[in-house]
Scaffold this motif. Sequence first.
Motif, mmCIF file in Angstrom:
data_model
loop_
_atom_site.group_PDB
_atom_site.id
_atom_site.type_symbol
_atom_site.label_atom_id
_atom_site.label_comp_id
_atom_site.label_asym_id
_atom_site.label_seq_id
_atom_site.Cartn_x
_atom_site.Cartn_y
_atom_site.Cartn_z
ATOM 1 N N LEU A 79 0.835 -1.195 0.000
ATOM 2 C CA LEU A 79 0.000 0.000 0.000
ATOM 3 C C LEU A 79 0.875 1.252 0.000
ATOM 4 C CD1 LEU A 79 -2.567 -1.206 2.668
ATOM 5 C CD2 LEU A 79 -2.852 -1.216 0.196
ATOM 6 N N PRO A 80 0.339 2.378 -0.461
ATOM 7 C CA PRO A 80 1.160 3.596 -0.591
ATOM 8 C C PRO A 80 1.728 4.104 0.726
ATOM 9 C CG PRO A 80 -0.875 3.791 -1.851
ATOM 10 C CD PRO A 80 -1.006 2.562 -1.027
ATOM 11 N N PHE A 81 1.052 3.835 1.845
ATOM 12 C CA PHE A 81 1.474 4.406 3.122
ATOM 13 C C PHE A 81 2.232 3.410 3.998
ATOM 14 C CE2 PHE A 81 -2.294 6.837 1.851
ATOM 15 C CZ PHE A 81 -1.773 8.116 1.870
ATOM 16 N N ASP A 82 2.602 2.268 3.463
ATOM 17 C CA ASP A 82 3.279 1.236 4.264
ATOM 18 C C ASP A 82 4.533 1.777 4.939
ATOM 19 O OD1 ASP A 82 1.330 -0.495 3.559
ATOM 20 O OD2 ASP A 82 2.541 -1.716 2.206
ATOM 21 N N ARG A 83 5.369 2.437 4.180
ATOM 22 C CA ARG A 83 6.644 2.919 4.726
ATOM 23 C C ARG A 83 6.418 3.998 5.782
ATOM 24 N NH1 ARG A 83 10.536 3.319 -0.682
ATOM 25 N NH2 ARG A 83 10.506 1.052 -1.179
ATOM 26 N N LEU A 84 5.447 4.866 5.552
ATOM 27 C CA LEU A 84 5.172 5.917 6.534
ATOM 28 C C LEU A 84 4.644 5.318 7.838
ATOM 29 C CD1 LEU A 84 3.533 8.656 4.288
ATOM 30 C CD2 LEU A 84 5.842 8.628 5.235
ATOM 31 N N VAL A 85 3.800 4.298 7.731
ATOM 32 C CA VAL A 85 3.272 3.647 8.929
ATOM 33 C C VAL A 85 4.400 2.965 9.698
ATOM 34 C CG1 VAL A 85 1.788 1.770 9.753
ATOM 35 C CG2 VAL A 85 0.950 3.351 8.010
ATOM 36 N N LEU A 86 5.281 2.274 8.988
ATOM 37 C CA LEU A 86 6.405 1.610 9.655
ATOM 38 C C LEU A 86 7.366 2.635 10.257
ATOM 39 C CD1 LEU A 86 7.147 -1.261 7.107
ATOM 40 C CD2 LEU A 86 6.017 -1.429 9.334
ATOM 41 N N LEU A 87 7.548 3.766 9.570
ATOM 42 C CA LEU A 87 8.407 4.821 10.115
ATOM 43 C C LEU A 87 7.802 5.387 11.394
ATOM 44 C CD1 LEU A 87 10.867 6.692 9.834
ATOM 45 C CD2 LEU A 87 9.445 8.200 8.424
ATOM 46 N N PHE A 88 6.509 5.607 11.397
ATOM 47 C CA PHE A 88 5.827 6.094 12.597
ATOM 48 C C PHE A 88 5.984 5.092 13.745
ATOM 49 C CE2 PHE A 88 1.915 5.639 15.124
ATOM 50 C CZ PHE A 88 1.948 6.828 15.813
ATOM 51 N N ALA A 89 5.792 3.801 13.448
ATOM 52 C CA ALA A 89 5.926 2.774 14.480
ATOM 53 C C ALA A 89 7.350 2.719 15.020
ATOM 54 C CB ALA A 89 5.516 1.414 13.915
ATOM 55 N N ALA A 90 8.344 2.899 14.137
ATOM 56 C CA ALA A 90 9.737 2.861 14.571
ATOM 57 C C ALA A 90 10.075 4.055 15.468
ATOM 58 C CB ALA A 90 10.657 2.836 13.349
ATOM 59 N N ILE A 91 9.646 5.251 15.070
ATOM 60 C CA ILE A 91 9.907 6.440 15.885
ATOM 61 C C ILE A 91 9.206 6.336 17.234
ATOM 62 C CG2 ILE A 91 9.553 8.932 16.030
ATOM 63 C CD1 ILE A 91 9.879 9.052 13.013
ATOM 64 N N ALA A 92 7.968 5.854 17.213
ATOM 65 C CA ALA A 92 7.232 5.676 18.470
ATOM 66 C C ALA A 92 7.947 4.660 19.364
ATOM 67 C CB ALA A 92 5.805 5.219 18.185
ATOM 68 N N GLY A 93 8.492 3.602 18.760
ATOM 69 C CA GLY A 93 9.226 2.615 19.545
ATOM 70 C C GLY A 93 10.487 3.183 20.157
ATOM 71 N N LEU A 94 11.197 4.006 19.410
ATOM 72 C CA LEU A 94 12.413 4.625 19.940
ATOM 73 C C LEU A 94 12.093 5.594 21.078
ATOM 74 C CD1 LEU A 94 14.363 5.325 16.619
ATOM 75 C CD2 LEU A 94 14.846 3.549 18.323
ATOM 76 N N SER A 95 10.924 6.228 21.012
ATOM 77 C CA SER A 95 10.563 7.182 22.062
ATOM 78 C C SER A 95 10.387 6.504 23.409
ATOM 79 C CB SER A 95 9.288 7.931 21.675
ATOM 80 O OG SER A 95 8.160 7.072 21.742
ATOM 81 N N VAL A 96 10.137 5.203 23.403
ATOM 82 C CA VAL A 96 9.975 4.472 24.666
ATOM 83 C C VAL A 96 11.257 4.536 25.494
ATOM 84 C CG1 VAL A 96 9.561 2.202 25.688
ATOM 85 C CG2 VAL A 96 8.197 2.960 23.727
#
Length: 228
Positions: A79-96
């Motif tokens: 899907l067109p937003f796959d990379r953006l969703v994974l990037l959001f999940a990665a940044i959110a994970g790092l914020s932990v």
Amino acid sequence: QDQDAAFRERGAKRMRRRADSFQRRRNLLSLAQLNFLSLRAAAFFVALWPTAAIVSLLIGGGLWLIRLKADPDLHFRRLPFDRLVLLFAAIAGLSVFVSPDRAFSFYNYYNLVGIYVVAYFLTGQLVRDEEQLRRIMEALALGAVVVVVYGISQFFVGIDTSQMKWVDGEAFPELKKRVFSTWENPNILAGYLNEVICFVFAFLMAGKERLSRFLLGISLLALVGCLL
């Protein structure tokens, strides 16, 4: 006689292979229908019973993985937003890791971001046409009807909110009644209603049938009334 027996045996084998292939297609079709039903259940329960919505999503994800392995014609859909969703999940994970309370932040991360990601990918893999999208929207709309009816009934029947943890009794001693419907507090309900109002307004503006626009208009008034 030997040739006739061999011919009959080959014919029987072909019939068994066709029967097995037909039964396999039926099983895959039933599994696909059950998989989509789990997504519809999640859409319906998201505003009524979040735990049931999460369980439905997890079941749907498991069924899709089974289908991916069992059905050679099923492939992962990009899907067109796959990379953006994974990037959001990665940044959110790092914020932990920089959070003052890592344990609580990690709980919020996998409990919220994880479910968001599962919902995104499962919807993207299962919803392939307008009819399927319509069924998902129907499930969301049915859940919204329950939320609005329950919320408005709270206003008229009355419910004492003075002991609720989200009420500041010292700052607002006269506050005795607020609508929160199936959600935990009025603010979350308001956020949910804002989103639903946007959906209904979009369908109202795009609608062409008079009856459909009339029903959407009534729904919009009910949503705004519940928000007020």
